[in-house]
Design a protein around this motif. Sequence first.
Motif, PDB file in Angstrom:
ATOM      1  N   UNK A   1       4.132  10.463  -2.995  1.00 53.79           N
ATOM      2  CA  UNK A   1       4.266   9.751  -4.127  1.00 53.79           C
ATOM      3  C   UNK A   1       3.158   9.550  -5.192  1.00 53.79           C
ATOM      4  N   UNK A   2       2.108   9.187  -4.481  1.00 52.53           N
ATOM      5  CA  UNK A   2       0.953   8.831  -5.446  1.00 52.53           C
ATOM      6  C   UNK A   2       0.528  10.351  -5.846  1.00 52.53           C
ATOM      7  N   UNK A   3       0.290  11.286  -5.263  1.00 52.04           N
ATOM      8  CA  UNK A   3       0.125  12.608  -5.760  1.00 52.04           C
ATOM      9  C   UNK A   3       1.043  12.895  -6.874  1.00 52.04           C
ATOM     10  N   UNK A   4       2.397  12.793  -6.790  1.00 51.06           N
ATOM     11  CA  UNK A   4       3.478  12.947  -7.799  1.00 51.06           C
ATOM     12  C   UNK A   4       3.206  12.462  -9.219  1.00 51.06           C
ATOM     13  N   UNK A   5       2.401  11.036  -8.993  1.00 53.25           N
ATOM     14  CA  UNK A   5       2.618  10.104 -10.146  1.00 53.25           C
ATOM     15  C   UNK A   5       1.131  10.292 -10.830  1.00 53.25           C
ATOM     16  N   UNK A   6      -0.045  10.487  -9.951  1.00 52.23           N
ATOM     17  CA  UNK A   6      -1.257  10.604 -10.468  1.00 52.23           C
ATOM     18  C   UNK A   6      -1.930  11.851  -9.962  1.00 52.23           C
ATOM     19  N   UNK A   7      -1.620  12.765 -10.495  1.00 54.74           N
ATOM     20  CA  UNK A   7      -2.119  14.291 -10.056  1.00 54.74           C
ATOM     21  C   UNK A   7      -3.551  14.339 -10.873  1.00 54.74           C
ATOM     22  N   UNK A   8      -4.589  13.615  -9.672  1.00 57.86           N
ATOM     23  CA  UNK A   8      -5.718  13.516 -10.286  1.00 57.86           C
ATOM     24  C   UNK A   8      -6.740  13.651  -9.094  1.00 57.86           C
ATOM     25  N   UNK A   9      -8.277  13.720  -9.412  1.00 52.27           N
ATOM     26  CA  UNK A   9      -9.089  13.698  -8.546  1.00 52.27           C
ATOM     27  C   UNK A   9      -9.636  12.616  -8.112  1.00 52.27           C
ATOM     28  N   UNK A  10      -9.228  11.586  -8.954  1.00 53.10           N
ATOM     29  CA  UNK A  10     -10.042  10.434  -8.950  1.00 53.10           C
ATOM     30  C   UNK A  10      -9.087   9.433  -7.821  1.00 53.10           C
ATOM     31  N   UNK A  11      -9.914   8.528  -7.220  1.00 47.38           N
ATOM     32  CA  UNK A  11      -8.759   7.535  -6.359  1.00 47.38           C
ATOM     33  C   UNK A  11      -8.049   6.817  -7.034  1.00 47.38           C
ATOM     34  N   UNK A  12      -6.968   6.418  -6.737  1.00 50.62           N
ATOM     35  CA  UNK A  12      -6.109   5.377  -7.136  1.00 50.62           C
ATOM     36  C   UNK A  12      -5.773   4.611  -5.956  1.00 50.62           C
ATOM     37  N   UNK A  13      -6.003   3.319  -6.264  1.00 47.97           N
ATOM     38  CA  UNK A  13      -5.671   2.332  -5.309  1.00 47.97           C
ATOM     39  C   UNK A  13      -4.330   2.289  -4.847  1.00 47.97           C
ATOM     40  N   UNK A  14      -3.993   2.264  -3.355  1.00 53.30           N
ATOM     41  CA  UNK A  14      -2.557   2.105  -3.126  1.00 53.30           C
ATOM     42  C   UNK A  14      -1.867   0.931  -3.552  1.00 53.30           C
ATOM     43  N   UNK A  15      -2.495  -0.121  -3.847  1.00 55.24           N
ATOM     44  CA  UNK A  15      -1.969  -1.381  -4.367  1.00 55.24           C
ATOM     45  C   UNK A  15      -1.176  -1.060  -5.919  1.00 55.24           C
ATOM     46  N   UNK A  16      -1.787  -0.208  -6.626  1.00 50.61           N
ATOM     47  CA  UNK A  16      -1.194   0.415  -7.819  1.00 50.61           C
ATOM     48  C   UNK A  16       0.251   0.740  -7.549  1.00 50.61           C
ATOM     49  N   UNK A  17       0.502   1.790  -6.526  1.00 48.54           N
ATOM     50  CA  UNK A  17       1.772   2.314  -6.329  1.00 48.54           C
ATOM     51  C   UNK A  17       2.843   1.298  -5.890  1.00 48.54           C
ATOM     52  N   UNK A  18       2.166   0.173  -5.166  1.00 52.81           N
ATOM     53  CA  UNK A  18       3.000  -1.094  -4.643  1.00 52.81           C
ATOM     54  C   UNK A  18       3.323  -1.668  -5.883  1.00 52.81           C
ATOM     55  N   UNK A  19       2.473  -1.976  -6.879  1.00 49.93           N
ATOM     56  CA  UNK A  19       2.716  -2.759  -8.313  1.00 49.93           C
ATOM     57  C   UNK A  19       4.080  -1.934  -8.848  1.00 49.93           C
ATOM     58  N   UNK A  20       4.006  -0.651  -8.752  1.00 53.54           N
ATOM     59  CA  UNK A  20       4.871   0.059  -9.810  1.00 53.54           C
ATOM     60  C   UNK A  20       6.307   0.274  -9.068  1.00 53.54           C
TER      61      UNK A  20
END
Length: 224
Positions: A177-196
Amino acid sequence: MYKILLIEDDLSLSKNISINIKKWDYEIKTIENFQNILEEFIEYKPDLVLLDITLPYFDGFYWCKKIRDISKVPIIFLSSRDSNMDIIMAVNMGADDFIKKPFSTEILLAKIQAILRRAYSYSDELSDIIEVNSAILNISDSTITYGNNSKELTKNEFKILQILMKNNGHIVSRDNLMRFLWDSEYYISENTLTVNINRLRKSLEDIGLIDFIITKKSQGYMIK
């Protein structure tokens, strides 16, 4: 093989159209329950709709609007009514053509073939909706519909729901899900996915979809 949905309450005409269309290797389904036309449309997923104006319960204009709310599938009106107002209403509702009864099957088939060529010449499949458990996700405008309620989703809400509904019955991992939402090389906090996910759940609850998305502990999410 293209699929055609025929919405016509004249049984004799309906049978005649069906016989002739099948000769040209089209698949055709005729409506028998005129109260559940939209449900049958969603289930059958036709490539083209033939729609009478005068029908039991609700007229063809009503059903044309209901179909147009969730799909861009080609619609041809068939009717003995041919006033300028009827034709204008049909066009304004999103019809692709209007054929006056009585008509020859040759004319009908020629119009069907022309519209199918225009609609699908660059695509093997045209799908505007994803339907799971009576919930309808409209790809074209990012809305989710359940019963008589609809809600426009944010970009991330739509993307999450799209991948979950496409994988109905299967777990989608948080990483995917995180790769699909944020196709980026930068780290995205898992908490951001939980919020969404929580925001999406709230949007679904607003239209009556309670517990539509379930959490599979240490695995991900899936549609109930």
